[in-house]
Design an enzyme around this catalytic site. Structure first.
Site, PDB file in Angstrom:
ATOM      1  N   ASP A  51       0.836  -1.205   0.000  1.00  0.00           N
ATOM      2  CA  ASP A  51       0.000   0.000   0.000  1.00  0.00           C
ATOM      3  C   ASP A  51       0.870   1.255   0.000  1.00  0.00           C
ATOM      4  O   ASP A  51       0.357   2.374  -0.063  1.00  0.00           O
ATOM      5  CB  ASP A  51      -1.009  -0.008   1.158  1.00  0.00           C
ATOM      6  CG  ASP A  51      -0.356  -0.111   2.517  1.00  0.00           C
ATOM      7  OD1 ASP A  51       0.885  -0.191   2.598  1.00  0.00           O
ATOM      8  OD2 ASP A  51      -1.097  -0.110   3.523  1.00  0.00           O
ATOM      9  N   SER A  52       2.218   1.061  -0.008  1.00  0.00           N
ATOM     10  CA  SER A  52       3.130   2.184  -0.259  1.00  0.00           C
ATOM     11  C   SER A  52       2.896   2.741  -1.664  1.00  0.00           C
ATOM     12  O   SER A  52       3.403   3.826  -1.984  1.00  0.00           O
ATOM     13  CB  SER A  52       4.587   1.740  -0.091  1.00  0.00           C
ATOM     14  OG  SER A  52       4.838   0.547  -0.798  1.00  0.00           O
ATOM     15  N   ASP A  90      -1.033  -6.069  -0.133  1.00  0.00           N
ATOM     16  CA  ASP A  90      -1.493  -5.451   1.123  1.00  0.00           C
ATOM     17  C   ASP A  90      -3.006  -5.264   1.131  1.00  0.00           C
ATOM     18  O   ASP A  90      -3.582  -4.770   0.153  1.00  0.00           O
ATOM     19  CB  ASP A  90      -0.856  -4.058   1.275  1.00  0.00           C
ATOM     20  CG  ASP A  90       0.413  -4.083   2.090  1.00  0.00           C
ATOM     21  OD1 ASP A  90       0.577  -4.994   2.925  1.00  0.00           O
ATOM     22  OD2 ASP A  90       1.250  -3.186   1.892  1.00  0.00           O
ATOM     23  N   LYS A 120      -1.263  -9.460   2.781  1.00  0.00           N
ATOM     24  CA  LYS A 120      -0.564  -9.004   3.995  1.00  0.00           C
ATOM     25  C   LYS A 120      -1.464  -8.025   4.720  1.00  0.00           C
ATOM     26  O   LYS A 120      -2.152  -7.229   4.082  1.00  0.00           O
ATOM     27  CB  LYS A 120       0.775  -8.344   3.640  1.00  0.00           C
ATOM     28  CG  LYS A 120       1.479  -7.679   4.827  1.00  0.00           C
ATOM     29  CD  LYS A 120       2.944  -7.359   4.543  1.00  0.00           C
ATOM     30  CE  LYS A 120       3.206  -6.048   3.897  1.00  0.00           C
ATOM     31  NZ  LYS A 120       2.709  -4.861   4.655  1.00  0.00           N
ATOM     32  N   GLU A 189       9.028  -4.015  10.626  1.00  0.00           N
ATOM     33  CA  GLU A 189       9.468  -2.732  10.060  1.00  0.00           C
ATOM     34  C   GLU A 189      10.022  -1.812  11.141  1.00  0.00           C
ATOM     35  O   GLU A 189       9.374  -1.560  12.160  1.00  0.00           O
ATOM     36  CB  GLU A 189       8.282  -2.067   9.341  1.00  0.00           C
ATOM     37  CG  GLU A 189       8.663  -0.729   8.715  1.00  0.00           C
ATOM     38  CD  GLU A 189       7.662  -0.220   7.684  1.00  0.00           C
ATOM     39  OE1 GLU A 189       6.712  -0.955   7.336  1.00  0.00           O
ATOM     40  OE2 GLU A 189       7.837   0.923   7.223  1.00  0.00           O
TER      41      GLU A 189
END
Ligand code: KIV
Length: 271
Positions: A51-52, A90, A120, A189
């Site tokens: 989703d980046s 995502d 994810k 992360e």
């Protein structure tokens, strides 16, 4: 013997084998057909349609605005390009936190409409019920702990997470909860390297780090950061392998110069 070199198609089982044989897992994001094809041909193990995309493709400040339809668009473009890598997508913000039925419906839409291989989602014990429900449909789930960008307004900053004992303890408990719930892998992360290494050692499933040091089972980076398309993002954990921002800017500058000076097109570049 390298599993990486032998395997024609990466599956969740292959990732488990890589962990147990000590072979590190390589993972990168991709959001479109052309880049995903290059990344797959280079031999990456896992492609994350992250989703980046909300940041690097759409220019939003956070990952929150991207929609499920937009994620499916990106994922299906990637799926059309890829022969070998495992493709993980995502679940976007707001598409799974409501309840486990919503999470299952979102995961099913992604799998059915994009053709990806796994999903994810972010969070610990609060999402284990959703993970179990998604698994009932046969959909593999990757977890994500530490700095979870969908919670940026709760954290307030993108600083390193779990530096304090209490948060570190909760992260370890959450990691175990995600493994118990059935996740096939876990992303950690931006947490201290020692903590990430401890989690990776305690887990049977592979732990893939971003800004989590070298003691984990694999690494993931955002493609645009890794190739230097984005020259404004300089976290300590990022290793840039190219400086495409400058290269592309230079090439565009040369093109503009050639058009203005009437050097392009020349007599060989026309019909
Ligand atoms: O969306 C994304 O790119 C991610 C990675 C940073 C792990 O979740």
């Amino acid at each position: 013997m390298s599993i990486h070199k032998e395997v024609k198609k990466v599956t969740t089982h292959v990732l488990l084998e890589m962990k147990s044989s000590g072979e590190k897992i390589s993972m990168l994001t991709a959001y479109d057909y052309t880049m995903a094809k290059i990344v797959d041909h280079a031999g990456i193990d896992v492609i994350l349609v992250g989703d980046s995309a909300s940041n690097v493709m759409a220019g939003h400040e956070t990952t929150l605005p991207i929609t499920l339809d937009q994620m499916i668009y990106h994922a299906s473009s990637v799926v059309r390009a890829v022969d070998r890598a495992l493709i993980v997508v995502d679940l976007p913000f707001g598409s799974y936190q409501g309840n486990s039925k919503e999470a299952l419906n979102t995961a099913i839409r992604i799998m059915k409409e994009s053709g990806a291989h796994a999903v994810k989602l972010e969070g610990g014990s609060e999402v284990t019920e959703s993970i179990q429900r998604i698994l009932t449909a046969g959909i593999p789930v990757m977890g994500h702990l530490g700095l979870t960008p969908q919670s940026i307004y709760k954290f307030g900053t993108y600083n390193v997470r779990a530096k304090e004992e209490l948060e570190a303890k909760k992260l370890v408990e959450d990691a175990h909860a995600l493994e118990k719930a059935g996740c096939f892998a876990l992303v950690l992360e931006k947490i201290p390297a020692k903590l990430a290494e401890k989690v990776a050692k305690e887990m049977i499933i592979p732990v893939i780090g971003i800004g989590a040091g070298g003691g984990v089972d694999g690494q993931v980076l955002v493609f645009h950061d890794m190739v230097g398309l984005n020259n404004e993002f300089n976290p300590r954990f990022l290793r840039r392998y190219l400086n495409l921002y400058d290269d592309i800017k230079g090439a565009v500058g040369n093109y503009i110069k050639d058009v203005k000076s009437k050097d392009f097109p020349n007599s060989n570049e026309q019909y």
